[in-house]
Motif scaffolding. Structure first.
Motif, PDB file in Angstrom:
ATOM      1  N   ARG A  52       0.805  -1.209   0.000  1.00 44.21           N
ATOM      2  CA  ARG A  52       0.000   0.000   0.000  1.00 44.21           C
ATOM      3  C   ARG A  52       0.842   1.266   0.000  1.00 44.21           C
ATOM      4  O   ARG A  52       0.653   2.152  -0.817  1.00 44.21           O
ATOM      5  CB  ARG A  52      -0.932  -0.003   1.214  1.00 44.21           C
ATOM      6  CG  ARG A  52      -1.889   1.147   1.203  1.00 44.21           C
ATOM      7  CD  ARG A  52      -3.091   0.865   2.095  1.00 44.21           C
ATOM      8  NE  ARG A  52      -3.977   2.004   2.075  1.00 44.21           N
ATOM      9  CZ  ARG A  52      -4.412   2.626   3.159  1.00 44.21           C
ATOM     10  NH1 ARG A  52      -4.045   2.201   4.341  1.00 44.21           N
ATOM     11  NH2 ARG A  52      -5.209   3.641   3.055  1.00 44.21           N
ATOM     12  N   SER A  81      -6.506   6.938  -5.642  1.00 45.98           N
ATOM     13  CA  SER A  81      -7.920   6.808  -5.271  1.00 45.98           C
ATOM     14  C   SER A  81      -8.448   5.415  -5.562  1.00 45.98           C
ATOM     15  O   SER A  81      -9.288   4.901  -4.817  1.00 45.98           O
ATOM     16  CB  SER A  81      -8.761   7.849  -6.006  1.00 45.98           C
ATOM     17  OG  SER A  81      -8.402   9.142  -5.582  1.00 45.98           O
ATOM     18  N   TYR A 114      -7.442   3.374  -2.649  1.00 46.76           N
ATOM     19  CA  TYR A 114      -8.245   3.719  -1.480  1.00 46.76           C
ATOM     20  C   TYR A 114      -9.654   3.146  -1.602  1.00 46.76           C
ATOM     21  O   TYR A 114     -10.218   2.664  -0.620  1.00 46.76           O
ATOM     22  CB  TYR A 114      -8.325   5.235  -1.282  1.00 46.76           C
ATOM     23  CG  TYR A 114      -6.985   5.915  -1.138  1.00 46.76           C
ATOM     24  CD1 TYR A 114      -5.889   5.274  -0.555  1.00 46.76           C
ATOM     25  CD2 TYR A 114      -6.807   7.213  -1.594  1.00 46.76           C
ATOM     26  CE1 TYR A 114      -4.673   5.898  -0.425  1.00 46.76           C
ATOM     27  CE2 TYR A 114      -5.588   7.853  -1.461  1.00 46.76           C
ATOM     28  CZ  TYR A 114      -4.528   7.197  -0.883  1.00 46.76           C
ATOM     29  OH  TYR A 114      -3.320   7.825  -0.753  1.00 46.76           O
ATOM     30  N   TYR A 160      -9.466  -0.434  -0.826  1.00 46.75           N
ATOM     31  CA  TYR A 160      -9.304  -0.615   0.610  1.00 46.75           C
ATOM     32  C   TYR A 160     -10.643  -0.458   1.320  1.00 46.75           C
ATOM     33  O   TYR A 160     -10.996  -1.242   2.202  1.00 46.75           O
ATOM     34  CB  TYR A 160      -8.277   0.384   1.150  1.00 46.75           C
ATOM     35  CG  TYR A 160      -7.814   0.074   2.542  1.00 46.75           C
ATOM     36  CD1 TYR A 160      -6.811  -0.858   2.762  1.00 46.75           C
ATOM     37  CD2 TYR A 160      -8.386   0.687   3.643  1.00 46.75           C
ATOM     38  CE1 TYR A 160      -6.387  -1.167   4.042  1.00 46.75           C
ATOM     39  CE2 TYR A 160      -7.971   0.394   4.925  1.00 46.75           C
ATOM     40  CZ  TYR A 160      -6.976  -0.536   5.117  1.00 46.75           C
ATOM     41  OH  TYR A 160      -6.568  -0.845   6.386  1.00 46.75           O
ATOM     42  N   GLY A 174      -5.813  -2.817  -3.072  1.00 41.05           N
ATOM     43  CA  GLY A 174      -6.482  -2.188  -1.929  1.00 41.05           C
ATOM     44  C   GLY A 174      -7.405  -3.151  -1.216  1.00 41.05           C
ATOM     45  O   GLY A 174      -7.435  -3.200   0.018  1.00 41.05           O
TER      46      GLY A 174
END
Length: 147
Positions: free
Chosen positions: A24, A50, A53, A56, A107
């Protein structure tokens, strides 16, 4: 099977090193180099971040709604393999859309690893009366970034 809490702690540290520190956060210092080498804009770099993210976020939500409890170790191992593969794949492509997909999957894998490793390790430490070791477990993130 080894039920030693120290073994679980070490495995958890390495899991966080792989997923969070490398899978990450490794992109933060190398993103400018990627931009220069692949000539993409700040906007494209932002979309790549993004995408990770978003993956994630989705992974964290999925670990809460999927029935993973009985097979946490299996899903942790699969997620570790996915994290390693997606990290390696980023160096093998120059296709922006593929990079977005890879970072998203990375993610998701990172979230699964963070949640599952935390659950497994902290449960084991609690049952062994070693909750004071939990800080050592989370040092895996920093070790991974440092590495």
């Amino acid at each position: 099977m080894n039920n030693n809490p120290f073994s679980f702690l070490i495995g958890g540290i390495f899991s966080l090193m792989i997923a969070m520190g490398i899978g990450r956060f490794a992109y933060t210092p190398i993103l400018p180099l990627m931009q220069e080498a692949l000539t993409f804009t700040d906007s494209v770099a932002g979309y790549l971040a993004s995408s990770n993210y978003a993956g994630y976020f989705v992974g964290a939500i999925l670990t809460g709604v999927l029935p993973l409890k009985k097979h946490k170790t299996f899903y942790l191992r699969v997620s570790l393999v996915a994290s390693i593969i997606t990290t390696c794949m980023m160096g093998l492509t120059q296709a922006y859309i593929l990079m977005l997909i890879i970072r998203f999957i990375s993610g998701v894998a990172s979230a699964f690893i963070f949640v599952l490793a935390s659950s497994i390790v902290l449960d084991k430490l609690a049952s062994a009366g070693k909750t004071n070791w939990s800080g050592y477990f989370y040092s895996g993130v920093g070790f991974g970034i440092f590495f």
